[in-house]
Write a protein that holds these residues in place. Structure first.
Motif, PDB file in Angstrom:
ATOM      1  N   MET A 242       0.661  -1.091   0.060  1.00 23.17           N
ATOM      2  CA  MET A 242       0.072   0.074   0.119  1.00 23.17           C
ATOM      3  C   MET A 242       0.802   1.370   0.044  1.00 23.17           C
ATOM      4  SD  MET A 242      -3.031   1.517  -0.536  1.00 23.17           S
ATOM      5  CE  MET A 242      -3.683  -0.203  -0.458  1.00 23.17           C
ATOM      6  N   LEU A 243       1.976   1.125   0.478  1.00 19.92           N
ATOM      7  CA  LEU A 243       2.939   2.356   0.537  1.00 19.92           C
ATOM      8  C   LEU A 243       3.449   2.756  -0.824  1.00 19.92           C
ATOM      9  CD1 LEU A 243       4.925   2.033   3.932  1.00 19.92           C
ATOM     10  CD2 LEU A 243       3.249   3.692   3.371  1.00 19.92           C
ATOM     11  N   GLY A 244       3.934   1.743  -1.383  1.00 20.34           N
ATOM     12  CA  GLY A 244       4.254   1.797  -2.728  1.00 20.34           C
ATOM     13  C   GLY A 244       3.223   2.525  -3.629  1.00 20.34           C
ATOM     14  N   LEU A 245       1.856   1.829  -3.495  1.00 24.10           N
ATOM     15  CA  LEU A 245       1.039   2.512  -4.293  1.00 24.10           C
ATOM     16  C   LEU A 245       0.715   3.952  -3.834  1.00 24.10           C
ATOM     17  CD1 LEU A 245      -1.545  -0.547  -4.399  1.00 24.10           C
ATOM     18  CD2 LEU A 245      -0.397   0.476  -6.360  1.00 24.10           C
ATOM     19  N   GLN A 246       0.753   4.189  -2.481  1.00 18.50           N
ATOM     20  CA  GLN A 246       0.363   5.565  -2.199  1.00 18.50           C
ATOM     21  C   GLN A 246       1.562   6.615  -2.674  1.00 18.50           C
ATOM     22  OE1 GLN A 246       0.113   5.503   2.240  1.00 18.50           O
ATOM     23  NE2 GLN A 246      -2.208   4.926   2.228  1.00 18.50           N
ATOM     24  N   PHE A 247       2.680   6.269  -2.860  1.00 22.63           N
ATOM     25  CA  PHE A 247       3.542   7.441  -3.227  1.00 22.63           C
ATOM     26  C   PHE A 247       3.151   7.567  -4.695  1.00 22.63           C
ATOM     27  CE2 PHE A 247       7.674   8.673  -4.896  1.00 22.63           C
ATOM     28  CZ  PHE A 247       7.998   9.548  -3.981  1.00 22.63           C
ATOM     29  N   THR A 248       2.951   6.906  -5.223  1.00 22.34           N
ATOM     30  CA  THR A 248       2.121   7.238  -6.673  1.00 22.34           C
ATOM     31  C   THR A 248       0.989   7.919  -6.866  1.00 22.34           C
ATOM     32  OG1 THR A 248       1.394   4.940  -7.038  1.00 22.34           O
ATOM     33  CG2 THR A 248       3.584   5.063  -7.709  1.00 22.34           C
ATOM     34  N   PHE A 249       0.074   7.605  -5.798  1.00 24.18           N
ATOM     35  CA  PHE A 249      -1.155   8.274  -5.959  1.00 24.18           C
ATOM     36  C   PHE A 249      -0.864   9.722  -5.210  1.00 24.18           C
ATOM     37  CE2 PHE A 249      -3.536   4.012  -4.960  1.00 24.18           C
ATOM     38  CZ  PHE A 249      -3.659   3.943  -6.228  1.00 24.18           C
ATOM     39  N   LEU A 250       0.217   9.802  -4.304  1.00 21.71           N
ATOM     40  CA  LEU A 250       0.379  11.171  -3.846  1.00 21.71           C
ATOM     41  C   LEU A 250       1.056  12.253  -4.848  1.00 21.71           C
ATOM     42  CD1 LEU A 250       1.843  10.128  -0.430  1.00 21.71           C
ATOM     43  CD2 LEU A 250      -0.246  11.445  -0.760  1.00 21.71           C
ATOM     44  N   ILE A 251       1.898  11.644  -5.777  1.00 21.83           N
ATOM     45  CA  ILE A 251       2.461  12.395  -6.867  1.00 21.83           C
ATOM     46  C   ILE A 251       1.435  12.693  -7.928  1.00 21.83           C
ATOM     47  CG2 ILE A 251       3.866  12.104  -8.792  1.00 21.83           C
ATOM     48  CD1 ILE A 251       5.592  12.244  -6.455  1.00 21.83           C
ATOM     49  N   ALA A 252       0.414  11.898  -8.335  1.00 24.16           N
ATOM     50  CA  ALA A 252      -0.609  12.144  -9.117  1.00 24.16           C
ATOM     51  C   ALA A 252      -1.481  13.044  -8.234  1.00 24.16           C
ATOM     52  CB  ALA A 252      -1.168  10.798  -9.519  1.00 24.16           C
ATOM     53  N   GLY A 253      -1.865  12.628  -6.954  1.00 25.07           N
ATOM     54  CA  GLY A 253      -2.799  13.608  -6.346  1.00 25.07           C
ATOM     55  C   GLY A 253      -2.281  15.100  -6.415  1.00 25.07           C
ATOM     56  N   ALA A 254      -0.961  15.327  -6.578  1.00 24.39           N
ATOM     57  CA  ALA A 254      -0.514  16.890  -6.304  1.00 24.39           C
ATOM     58  C   ALA A 254      -0.995  17.554  -7.440  1.00 24.39           C
ATOM     59  CB  ALA A 254       0.886  16.466  -6.285  1.00 24.39           C
ATOM     60  N   VAL A 255      -1.536  17.147  -8.688  1.00 22.86           N
ATOM     61  CA  VAL A 255      -1.880  17.936  -9.396  1.00 22.86           C
ATOM     62  C   VAL A 255      -3.085  18.929  -8.940  1.00 22.86           C
ATOM     63  CG1 VAL A 255      -3.432  18.058 -11.600  1.00 22.86           C
ATOM     64  CG2 VAL A 255      -1.669  16.152 -11.310  1.00 22.86           C
ATOM     65  N   LEU A 256      -4.179  18.512  -8.038  1.00 23.02           N
ATOM     66  CA  LEU A 256      -4.984  19.375  -7.555  1.00 23.02           C
ATOM     67  C   LEU A 256      -4.558  20.062  -6.342  1.00 23.02           C
ATOM     68  CD1 LEU A 256      -8.047  16.824  -7.866  1.00 23.02           C
ATOM     69  CD2 LEU A 256      -7.680  18.956  -9.235  1.00 23.02           C
ATOM     70  N   VAL A 257      -3.707  19.411  -5.439  1.00 19.30           N
ATOM     71  CA  VAL A 257      -3.545  20.184  -4.207  1.00 19.30           C
ATOM     72  C   VAL A 257      -2.428  21.088  -4.617  1.00 19.30           C
ATOM     73  CG1 VAL A 257      -2.086  19.518  -2.173  1.00 19.30           C
ATOM     74  CG2 VAL A 257      -3.845  17.970  -2.834  1.00 19.30           C
ATOM     75  N   GLU A 258      -1.421  20.912  -5.555  1.00 16.69           N
ATOM     76  CA  GLU A 258      -0.621  21.863  -5.827  1.00 16.69           C
ATOM     77  C   GLU A 258      -1.415  23.149  -6.520  1.00 16.69           C
ATOM     78  OE1 GLU A 258       3.394  19.127  -6.838  1.00 16.69           O
ATOM     79  OE2 GLU A 258       2.283  19.961  -8.407  1.00 16.69           O
ATOM     80  N   ASN A 259      -2.423  23.032  -7.254  1.00 15.46           N
ATOM     81  CA  ASN A 259      -2.869  24.201  -7.584  1.00 15.46           C
ATOM     82  C   ASN A 259      -3.806  24.871  -6.466  1.00 15.46           C
ATOM     83  OD1 ASN A 259      -3.228  24.592 -10.746  1.00 15.46           O
ATOM     84  ND2 ASN A 259      -3.011  22.360 -10.425  1.00 15.46           N
ATOM     85  N   VAL A 260      -4.409  24.131  -5.773  1.00 16.22           N
ATOM     86  CA  VAL A 260      -5.120  24.661  -4.431  1.00 16.22           C
ATOM     87  C   VAL A 260      -3.864  25.811  -3.807  1.00 16.22           C
ATOM     88  CG1 VAL A 260      -6.191  24.416  -2.034  1.00 16.22           C
ATOM     89  CG2 VAL A 260      -6.747  23.125  -4.342  1.00 16.22           C
ATOM     90  N   PHE A 261      -2.752  25.099  -3.447  1.00 21.66           N
ATOM     91  CA  PHE A 261      -1.795  25.911  -2.808  1.00 21.66           C
ATOM     92  C   PHE A 261      -0.925  26.660  -3.589  1.00 21.66           C
ATOM     93  CE2 PHE A 261      -3.262  22.745   0.302  1.00 21.66           C
ATOM     94  CZ  PHE A 261      -3.237  23.504   1.499  1.00 21.66           C
ATOM     95  N   ASN A 262      -1.053  26.935  -4.715  1.00 19.65           N
ATOM     96  CA  ASN A 262      -0.230  27.428  -5.456  1.00 19.65           C
ATOM     97  C   ASN A 262       1.295  27.283  -5.612  1.00 19.65           C
ATOM     98  OD1 ASN A 262       0.462  29.346  -7.844  1.00 19.65           O
ATOM     99  ND2 ASN A 262       0.608  31.011  -6.378  1.00 19.65           N
ATOM    100  N   LEU A 263       1.678  25.739  -5.808  1.00 12.58           N
ATOM    101  CA  LEU A 263       3.023  25.275  -5.387  1.00 12.58           C
ATOM    102  C   LEU A 263       3.387  24.953  -6.943  1.00 12.58           C
ATOM    103  CD1 LEU A 263       2.443  22.830  -2.622  1.00 12.58           C
ATOM    104  CD2 LEU A 263       3.582  25.170  -2.530  1.00 12.58           C
ATOM    105  N   PRO A 264       4.685  25.442  -7.409  1.00 10.17           N
ATOM    106  CA  PRO A 264       5.408  25.119  -8.745  1.00 10.17           C
ATOM    107  C   PRO A 264       5.783  23.977  -9.033  1.00 10.17           C
ATOM    108  CG  PRO A 264       7.003  26.340  -7.377  1.00 10.17           C
ATOM    109  CD  PRO A 264       5.588  26.241  -6.437  1.00 10.17           C
ATOM    110  N   GLY A 265       4.908  22.969  -8.743  1.00  9.61           N
ATOM    111  CA  GLY A 265       5.235  21.417  -8.748  1.00  9.61           C
ATOM    112  C   GLY A 265       5.022  20.792 -10.162  1.00  9.61           C
ATOM    113  N   VAL A 266       5.268  19.515 -10.044  1.00  9.21           N
ATOM    114  CA  VAL A 266       4.971  18.591 -11.329  1.00  9.21           C
ATOM    115  C   VAL A 266       3.450  18.607 -11.766  1.00  9.21           C
ATOM    116  CG1 VAL A 266       5.130  16.736 -12.674  1.00  9.21           C
ATOM    117  CG2 VAL A 266       7.214  17.308 -11.236  1.00  9.21           C
ATOM    118  N   GLY A 267       2.569  18.578 -10.653  1.00 12.23           N
ATOM    119  CA  GLY A 267       1.396  18.418 -10.958  1.00 12.23           C
ATOM    120  C   GLY A 267       0.652  19.842 -11.366  1.00 12.23           C
ATOM    121  N   ARG A 268       1.171  20.829 -10.961  1.00  9.80           N
ATOM    122  CA  ARG A 268       0.777  22.121 -11.525  1.00  9.80           C
ATOM    123  C   ARG A 268       1.265  22.343 -13.013  1.00  9.80           C
ATOM    124  NH1 ARG A 268      -1.642  26.645 -10.117  1.00  9.80           N
ATOM    125  NH2 ARG A 268      -0.987  28.547 -10.911  1.00  9.80           N
ATOM    126  N   LEU A 269       2.511  21.872 -13.247  1.00  8.00           N
ATOM    127  CA  LEU A 269       2.982  21.769 -14.602  1.00  8.00           C
ATOM    128  C   LEU A 269       2.026  21.155 -15.561  1.00  8.00           C
ATOM    129  CD1 LEU A 269       5.393  22.562 -16.647  1.00  8.00           C
ATOM    130  CD2 LEU A 269       6.492  20.434 -15.842  1.00  8.00           C
TER     131      LEU A 269
END
Length: 315
Positions: A242-269
């Motif tokens: 589950m940890l291995g799956l979660q890390f990938t989910f967190l990277i992909a989930g960063a698309v929305l969260v990085e936009n909410v917090f205006n973070l210049p990450g890969v998700g926002r890119l």
């Protein structure tokens, strides 16, 4: 075991090639022409055709795919249509935000879920089990971006303890940069902690009924020692999965969260590239996410062999 790892590695490479073909084909089928987006609707046909030729869009799909694949294998991810810089540099710049964000979220998820799941299993049908169940249901039901908005309202707007968004950069102020990642990491970690709590509880409950745990108790080992010395280590395989799956989910989930917090990450890119129809950036970012999932699955497979000697013997 070496032959097993070699087969898994060969399968990983084949999977990456197939995934890259699917990504390139799907991106090519998206409506709209990148050259038309860049020039606008008022561009003349001659100007549009010249830009399409310059961008290589006039070549067959197979030729463009092979050129892109060979470039990726050599570390050349192409040139961004929008930013006019190499995509590899863009992704590398954004990873210094996304990777620390995902790592902090994983650490928070483990720190919350594993002790809570173990205690829920130890006190099955008791108060701790009820608390863990309530936490799991609430955290799984609430989307990460909505949690992020609530955290901004509470800790930024009302209390003023944390920044509401933005990222100052690691070189400018490391403490301020770390502080800027706390709220988005919590927003990402809570839903994943709910899932991990349930997995940990189920795995520990299953192991606690095994003969070797009962034998340890019968030899005079206390309930707590039998739990942490014997039950928890043998319940790690589903938790590691589950940890291995979660890390990938967190990277992909960063698309929305990085936009909410205006973070210049890969998700926002990725979000910006989609909005600007920058196909080169989109396909490279999607390939990066897919490769991360595949590589993490390979790492989890290797972790199985390290954790469980029975799997090493079978291999």
């Amino acid at each position: 075991m070496i032959s097993l790892l070699a087969r898994r590695l060969a399968g990983l490479i084949v999977t990456l090639i197939v995934v890259s073909l699917l990504i390139f084909t799907v991106m090519d089928l998206l409506p709209g022409d990148p050259a038309s987006v860049i020039l606008g609707t008022s561009a003349s046909p001659d100007t549009l055709a010249a830009l399409q030729k310059e961008m290589g869009l006039d070549r067959p799909l197979a030729v463009r795919y092979l050129a892109w694949l060979f470039g990726v294998l050599q570390g050349d991810l192409g040139q961004s249509y929008t930013y006019g810089v190499p995509v590899a540099g863009l992704i590398a710049e954004r990873l210094v935000v996304t990777i620390p964000l995902a790592l902090i979220a994983v650490l928070l998820s483990v720190a919350i879920a594993v002790p809570l799941g173990v205690q829920a299993a130890r006190h099955q049908n008791g108060l701790m089990d009820a608390v863990a169940g309530l936490f799991s249901h609430l955290s799984i039901a609430v989307p990460a971006f909505w949690v992020g908005l609530l955290l901004i309202i509470l800790f930024s707007t009302i209390l003023g303890w944390m920044p509401a968004g933005g990222f100052p950069g690691w070189s400018a102020d490391p403490f301020a940069a770390l502080k800027a990642l706390v709220l988005p990491a919590v927003a990402l970690a809570l839903p994943q902690a709910g899932v991990l709590t349930r997995v940990t509880r189920s795995a520990v409950l299953e192991v606690m009924n095994e003969d070797f745990v009962r034998t340890a108790r019968s030899k005079g080992l206390s309930e707590g020692l039998a739990l942490w010395r014997h039950a928890v280590p043998n319940a790690l395989i589903p938790v590691v999965t589950m940890l291995g799956l979660q890390f990938t989910f967190l990277i992909a989930g960063a698309v929305l969260v990085e936009n909410v917090f205006n973070l210049p990450g890969v998700g926002r890119l990725a979000f910006q590239a989609l909005a600007q129809r920058d196909v080169v950036v989109m396909q490279d970012v999607v390939l990066f996410f897919a490769a991360l999932v595949i590589v993490m699955n390979f790492i989890v497979d290797v972790a199985y062999l390290v954790i469980d000697p029975r799997l090493r013997a079978g291999a």
